[in-house]
Design an enzyme around this catalytic site. Structure first.
Site, PDB file in Angstrom:
ATOM      1  N   THR A 141      21.935  25.925  44.288  1.00  0.00           N
ATOM      2  CA  THR A 141      21.934  25.924  42.828  1.00  0.00           C
ATOM      3  C   THR A 141      23.369  26.020  42.327  1.00  0.00           C
ATOM      4  O   THR A 141      24.176  26.770  42.869  1.00  0.00           O
ATOM      5  CB  THR A 141      21.082  27.098  42.271  1.00  0.00           C
ATOM      6  OG1 THR A 141      21.080  27.059  40.839  1.00  0.00           O
ATOM      7  CG2 THR A 141      21.598  28.450  42.729  1.00  0.00           C
TER       8      THR A 141
ATOM      9  N   HIS B 121      16.578  39.959  53.670  1.00  0.00           N
ATOM     10  CA  HIS B 121      17.115  40.863  54.697  1.00  0.00           C
ATOM     11  C   HIS B 121      16.065  41.224  55.751  1.00  0.00           C
ATOM     12  O   HIS B 121      16.388  41.822  56.789  1.00  0.00           O
ATOM     13  CB  HIS B 121      17.634  42.134  54.025  1.00  0.00           C
ATOM     14  CG  HIS B 121      18.759  42.800  54.762  1.00  0.00           C
ATOM     15  ND1 HIS B 121      19.164  42.431  56.024  1.00  0.00           N
ATOM     16  CD2 HIS B 121      19.574  43.842  54.413  1.00  0.00           C
ATOM     17  CE1 HIS B 121      20.159  43.193  56.417  1.00  0.00           C
ATOM     18  NE2 HIS B 121      20.430  44.062  55.457  1.00  0.00           N
TER      19      HIS B 121
END
Length: 408
Positions: A326, A379
């Site tokens: 993006t 994560h």
């Protein structure tokens, strides 16, 4: 007699909203002609008539939510399409007369003042947020596409409230004026999915910065010949896409997703490119980026962006990406933390290129065109070491674009 039903849209889409009817009761339609535009969670879909005939009945109004398989219109046998320009003109005049009579007759309040307008005019008005009843008509009482254009170019202070504002008049909360505006289906879906991602993923963002000097210099030298050879402009996105693919190959867990208690490592490189449209952010996918050269990537990005802004993306254009890029820099963003495009576990954020003083050595400073980049990642399966390594590799390749060309 034939029923027009909401077609199968996609595996994950079971309903849509009637955006606009392109045909009205009494209109003749050819087999395969578009009669209604549906707004879904991802794209707008135009539905065709499977039979030739005359529209007998519309079973849903604009703004209604309809489900896959639901009957939304009836097409009856009979009637015929005007065959000559003169016949078409006469048919148009007759339709206008009939429409005028309908408007003079007692009808439901929401249909009584419906302006006469072509499908193209109605679509343009909807895109610009213009109420057709506010637009001056031609001498025959019709609203044409050029009338919409002229009205939209009037000074803002002379314009009337948008349809959303008219549907939800200003109210006062605690003495303060407010306007309530209903969220579009697509905006509701975007909001829902962004919240879901933040609630289900252990999202973290790491940052780096890139000296864009060599990419900009290479692009400046090559852009004219590139355009002459490929009929497409050489932008930054192809450089970033190629750098991302190379980094994904070295750090495969960034190109993965979680399925229950399993990690799905994707051995393909379908990169989504976020595009801002009037209806919200969409992420069309450039397939098989590892097999495409710079020109093919630039051409496909340009094609997908044009389709997105013209509301012509298909569901296939949006599904199945493995990683997303993006670029907030086109709007002036200097730094941001992009949100994951689930179920993907990584997204790269590009930002504005800005001249900043950089230490070349302990004695020398230079102003260089610098860009901050950000990698947001899940994560749960990507550790900090992998995330930092991925971003560092993207940086190294872009600061040495000849290596990037070799990687490509």
């Amino acid at each position: 007699m034939a029923e027009i039903k909401v077609p199968e849209l996609a595996e994950s889409i079971t309903e849509g909203t009637i955006a606009q009817w392109l045909k009205q009761p009494g209109d003749y339609v050819e087999k395969g002609e578009y009669i209604v535009e549906l707004e879904t969670d991802k794209v707008n879909v135009e539905v065709i008539s499977e039979e030739a005939g005359t529209i007998q009945e519309l079973k849903a109004d604009e703004g209604d939510t309809v489900e896959v398989g639901q009957v939304i219109a009836i097409v009856g046998a009979g009637g015929e399409a005007p065959s000559t320009p003169e016949a078409k003109e006469e048919a148009t005049k007759q339709e206008e007369k009939e429409e005028s009579k309908k408007e003079e007759a007692p009808v439901k309040e929401d249909k009584k003042n419906r302006p006469i307008a072509s499908p193209a005019a109605r679509k343009l008005a909807r895109e610009k947020g213009i109420d057709l009843s506010d637009v001056p008509t031609d001498p025959l009482g019709r609203v044409r596409k050029q009338d919409i254009e002229a009205y939209s170019n009037k000074p803002a202070e002379a314009s009337k409230p948008s349809p959303q504002e008219k549907k939800a008049p200003a109210k006062k909360d605690d003495g303060k004026p407010v306007v309530r505006e209903k969220m579009s289906r697509r905006r509701q879906t975007i909001a829902k999915r962004l919240v879901e991602v933040q609630q289900t993923a252990a999202m973290l963002t790491t940052f780096n910065e890139i000296d864009m000097s060599k990419v900009m210099e290479l692009r400046k030298r090559k852009k004219d010949k590139f355009f002459d050879d490929h009929d497409v402009r050489l932008g930054f996105m192809s450089f970033f896409t190629k750098a991302v693919v190379a980094a994904l190959k070295k750090y495969p867990y960034v190109n993965a997703e979680i399925d229950g208690d399993e990690i799905v490592l994707k051995k393909f490189y379908d990169v989504g490119v976020a595009v801002s449209t009037d209806d919200g952010l969409v992420v069309p996918v450039v397939r098989d980026c590892e097999r495409k050269n710079f020109a093919e990537i630039e051409g496909e990005i340009m094609e997908l962006a044009t389709k997105a802004r013209n509301n012509k993306l298909s569901l296939g254009d949006l599904q199945g990406g493995s990683f997303t890029i993006t670029n907030g820099g086109v709007f002036g963003s200097l730094l941001s933390t992009p949100i994951l495009n689930g179920p993907q576990v990584g997204i790269l954020g590009m930002h504005k290129i800005q001249l900043r003083p950089v230490a070349i050595d302990k004695d020398t400073m230079e102003n260089r065109p610098m860009m901050y980049i950000a990698l947001s990642y899940d994560h749960r399966i990507i550790d900090g070491k992998e995330a930092v390594g991925f971003l560092a590799m993207v940086k190294d390749l872009l600061e040495n674009p000849e290596d990037l060309l070799l990687e490509g």
